[in-house]
Design a protein around this motif. Sequence first.
Motif, PDB file in Angstrom:
ATOM      1  N   GLU A  77      23.884  14.382  87.808  1.00 39.74           N
ATOM      2  CA  GLU A  77      22.951  14.412  88.942  1.00 39.74           C
ATOM      3  C   GLU A  77      23.560  15.114  90.151  1.00 39.74           C
ATOM      4  O   GLU A  77      22.882  15.857  90.858  1.00 39.74           O
ATOM      5  CB  GLU A  77      22.545  12.984  89.321  1.00 39.74           C
ATOM      6  CG  GLU A  77      21.564  12.358  88.359  1.00 39.74           C
ATOM      7  CD  GLU A  77      21.255  10.910  88.699  1.00 39.74           C
ATOM      8  OE1 GLU A  77      20.086  10.539  88.701  1.00 39.74           O
ATOM      9  OE2 GLU A  77      22.215  10.148  88.969  1.00 39.74           O
ATOM     10  N   LEU A 133      23.250  18.693  89.528  1.00 36.56           N
ATOM     11  CA  LEU A 133      21.844  19.095  89.591  1.00 36.56           C
ATOM     12  C   LEU A 133      21.398  19.265  91.050  1.00 36.56           C
ATOM     13  O   LEU A 133      20.760  20.253  91.417  1.00 36.56           O
ATOM     14  CB  LEU A 133      20.982  18.040  88.895  1.00 36.56           C
ATOM     15  CG  LEU A 133      19.506  18.378  88.719  1.00 36.56           C
ATOM     16  CD1 LEU A 133      19.345  19.563  87.772  1.00 36.56           C
ATOM     17  CD2 LEU A 133      18.737  17.174  88.180  1.00 36.56           C
ATOM     18  N   ILE A 134      21.768  18.292  91.891  1.00 37.19           N
ATOM     19  CA  ILE A 134      21.388  18.366  93.304  1.00 37.19           C
ATOM     20  C   ILE A 134      22.038  19.588  93.963  1.00 37.19           C
ATOM     21  O   ILE A 134      21.385  20.356  94.662  1.00 37.19           O
ATOM     22  CB  ILE A 134      21.798  17.070  94.059  1.00 37.19           C
ATOM     23  CG1 ILE A 134      21.041  15.856  93.510  1.00 37.19           C
ATOM     24  CG2 ILE A 134      21.571  17.216  95.562  1.00 37.19           C
ATOM     25  CD1 ILE A 134      19.562  15.818  93.820  1.00 37.19           C
ATOM     26  N   TYR A 135      23.319  19.781  93.673  1.00 42.80           N
ATOM     27  CA  TYR A 135      23.987  20.950  94.270  1.00 42.80           C
ATOM     28  C   TYR A 135      23.365  22.252  93.768  1.00 42.80           C
ATOM     29  O   TYR A 135      23.186  23.198  94.528  1.00 42.80           O
ATOM     30  CB  TYR A 135      25.494  20.914  94.015  1.00 42.80           C
ATOM     31  CG  TYR A 135      26.251  20.130  95.065  1.00 42.80           C
ATOM     32  CD1 TYR A 135      26.124  20.459  96.423  1.00 42.80           C
ATOM     33  CD2 TYR A 135      27.069  19.073  94.732  1.00 42.80           C
ATOM     34  CE1 TYR A 135      26.803  19.746  97.397  1.00 42.80           C
ATOM     35  CE2 TYR A 135      27.746  18.346  95.707  1.00 42.80           C
ATOM     36  CZ  TYR A 135      27.615  18.694  97.034  1.00 42.80           C
ATOM     37  OH  TYR A 135      28.286  17.987  97.997  1.00 42.80           O
ATOM     38  N   LYS A 183      20.346  22.728  93.017  1.00 46.50           N
ATOM     39  CA  LYS A 183      19.083  22.931  93.740  1.00 46.50           C
ATOM     40  C   LYS A 183      19.343  23.377  95.180  1.00 46.50           C
ATOM     41  O   LYS A 183      18.643  24.240  95.699  1.00 46.50           O
ATOM     42  CB  LYS A 183      18.261  21.648  93.713  1.00 46.50           C
ATOM     43  CG  LYS A 183      17.705  21.394  92.333  1.00 46.50           C
ATOM     44  CD  LYS A 183      16.872  20.140  92.234  1.00 46.50           C
ATOM     45  CE  LYS A 183      16.375  19.998  90.804  1.00 46.50           C
ATOM     46  NZ  LYS A 183      15.476  18.859  90.630  1.00 46.50           N
ATOM     47  N   ILE A 184      20.340  22.780  95.796  1.00 47.85           N
ATOM     48  CA  ILE A 184      20.656  23.180  97.169  1.00 47.85           C
ATOM     49  C   ILE A 184      21.121  24.646  97.196  1.00 47.85           C
ATOM     50  O   ILE A 184      20.796  25.395  98.105  1.00 47.85           O
ATOM     51  CB  ILE A 184      21.723  22.242  97.783  1.00 47.85           C
ATOM     52  CG1 ILE A 184      21.130  20.844  97.964  1.00 47.85           C
ATOM     53  CG2 ILE A 184      22.230  22.777  99.122  1.00 47.85           C
ATOM     54  CD1 ILE A 184      22.131  19.778  98.357  1.00 47.85           C
ATOM     55  N   TYR A 185      21.854  25.037  96.161  1.00 52.03           N
ATOM     56  CA  TYR A 185      22.310  26.426  96.081  1.00 52.03           C
ATOM     57  C   TYR A 185      21.173  27.389  95.756  1.00 52.03           C
ATOM     58  O   TYR A 185      21.341  28.595  95.818  1.00 52.03           O
ATOM     59  CB  TYR A 185      23.384  26.582  94.995  1.00 52.03           C
ATOM     60  CG  TYR A 185      24.768  26.217  95.442  1.00 52.03           C
ATOM     61  CD1 TYR A 185      25.372  26.898  96.495  1.00 52.03           C
ATOM     62  CD2 TYR A 185      25.494  25.211  94.821  1.00 52.03           C
ATOM     63  CE1 TYR A 185      26.654  26.590  96.898  1.00 52.03           C
ATOM     64  CE2 TYR A 185      26.772  24.880  95.218  1.00 52.03           C
ATOM     65  CZ  TYR A 185      27.352  25.569  96.258  1.00 52.03           C
ATOM     66  OH  TYR A 185      28.616  25.263  96.657  1.00 52.03           O
ATOM     67  N   GLY A 186      20.020  26.833  95.349  1.00 57.98           N
ATOM     68  CA  GLY A 186      18.891  27.693  95.031  1.00 57.98           C
ATOM     69  C   GLY A 186      19.019  28.368  93.671  1.00 57.98           C
ATOM     70  O   GLY A 186      18.481  29.455  93.451  1.00 57.98           O
ATOM     71  N   SER A 221      31.212  21.791  90.542  1.00 57.40           N
ATOM     72  CA  SER A 221      30.074  22.092  91.411  1.00 57.40           C
ATOM     73  C   SER A 221      30.341  23.337  92.247  1.00 57.40           C
ATOM     74  O   SER A 221      29.424  24.076  92.572  1.00 57.40           O
ATOM     75  CB  SER A 221      29.709  20.880  92.270  1.00 57.40           C
ATOM     76  OG  SER A 221      30.397  20.914  93.486  1.00 57.40           O
TER      77      SER A 221
END
Lengths: 253, 338
Positions: B106, B109-111, B113-116, B158
């Motif tokens: 997770e 996954l969040i990183y 998404k933040i990285y686009g 990450s």
Amino acid sequence: MLGLSALWAMWELELRRLRHDRLELYTRAVQPLLWIGVFGPIMGAIRAIPTGGIPYTSFITPGVLIQSTTFVSIFYGLTIVWERESGILKKLLVTPASRASLVVGRAMAAGVRAVVQALVIVPIALLVGVRFYPHPLYFLGALGVIFLSSGGFAALSMLVASFLKTRERFMGIGQALTFPLFFASNALYPVAMMPKALQVFAQVNPMSYVVDAVRALIITGDTSRLGTDLLAILAFDLLMFAVASASFRRIIE
Amino acid sequence: MALVYDFFVWGSAITTSNIAKVYARTVRALDGVDLAVAEGKIFALLGPNGAGKTTLMRILTTQIRPTAGEARVFGLDVVREGAKVRKIIGYVPQEMSVWTDLSGYENLLIYAKIYGIPPRDRPRLLDEVLTKLGLKEAARNLVRTYSGGMIRRLEIASALLIRPKVLFLDEPTIGLDPSARKAVWTELGKFKEGDGVTIFFNTHYMDEADLYAEEIGIINQGKLVIVGTAMELKRSVGGEVITLSLKSNAFAPERLRSLSFVQDVIVAEEEVRVVVQDAETSLPSLLEFLRQDGVSVTRVAMTKPTLDDVFLKYAGTRFEAGGRVSEVRQMRRMIRRG
């Protein structure tokens, strides 16, 4: 749109954290339970407060709800302080997401937490016998108001956090911030009952507008002032986002 | 102008010119640092705590602005082109930078998404970095249950999500036990070989810089005092010493002095100390020479200058001196309390 995807990611982050650990949601529901289940009925029995014909417990339910969700958002600033001590904030700063999107994203993530918190309290209110205005769209609208206003309160707490920087100092300030907002608002009694000076403060207190909007949507159904309330909440949010973004540098350095 | 500029950054992943940082108008954390790190190298910035390492890294990773001077990452100015710089760098801060109340997967996954990173690339990329850093089996567990070494590897994973051109690591193995430390560096080494990423790391462990860095910059009190390979730095302090114990008395120091690689010979009681440039390559020839001369050797020892000697020479103080005193004080305070 990288800014938007970062926003979504922050919200998802909060939902995932909540999924793994729900204890806080329940412990934070204890206080509202006491307000609605004990304070409300006892004070209501005296019939000393003019509520415009609404049972007293129903009158204070929106205020108690907002106090609780505001508490969640204000303490969300604490998370930012904690993230400053850990490396998360530093790491986020080095992602391509813009700083403003980080501030707004983190602030609105507090809104996610706040809405979930509200959803935990509503069944308690129903059990106690609070009669909600029977319109699902109004109820969703109230959740929207809570979401929106929580972002502003979280940004306010980030601003305060940027001056404090340590966790220990913040605990006291969090309380000192929430309770004046709560008591100097229309949450527990109409503003007209307050001393003059407090009335002035209640006029600029964002919580008054949030409580008014939520009370209109979930209890009375009288939405005549909703437009003004929403404008006031939006103005508060934008101001807080701007100031918190500007002071974000202080958290970083 | 463009030509000059290209020449300036050619072959360099990181360049800084006269970087200074003053905190609160009084604390001079960096005092005019000039640095060039070649592309594809592992570079260590070595210095005691408070030397300015983290400040320099935070400037290079666009977190804070320098008070003066200029810094570029692959030709991009870290102040004016910060957003572009952040797209090509990975960064692992010294403090923990993952959410312990989420699983390792997770977190990534969040990183992502933040990285686009686009949704269609995410599963493959996540799988790749988890496999590379040996975290696949633990991916679904909460980070709270991870060991220190696993957390570090997750953080590196990450940082590698966006396939950075430069990886910045601030004290990558602080607080890790020796085997976890080794594991972290083994994985980093693989990544460097495979993708040709430039690695810039801060450390206050001399042995870590010595073992893993291809080039070392020594920093003290906000000033970069010297840059070079570990070998170059140590040699610059003075020669290495081969100490011999001899059986035979028929030994003529002059004979040894005539050898081209011998810098000096000192006879002290039972021992002969031979100063050479490089002890490891000189030793076989030296022993062979002595054997032909009929001198038998009973014991051989080699002493080499350490990075501590390098630090002493260029910074003027012992590396650990400050740290040790404060550690002793801390220990005493603890004993008093206990």
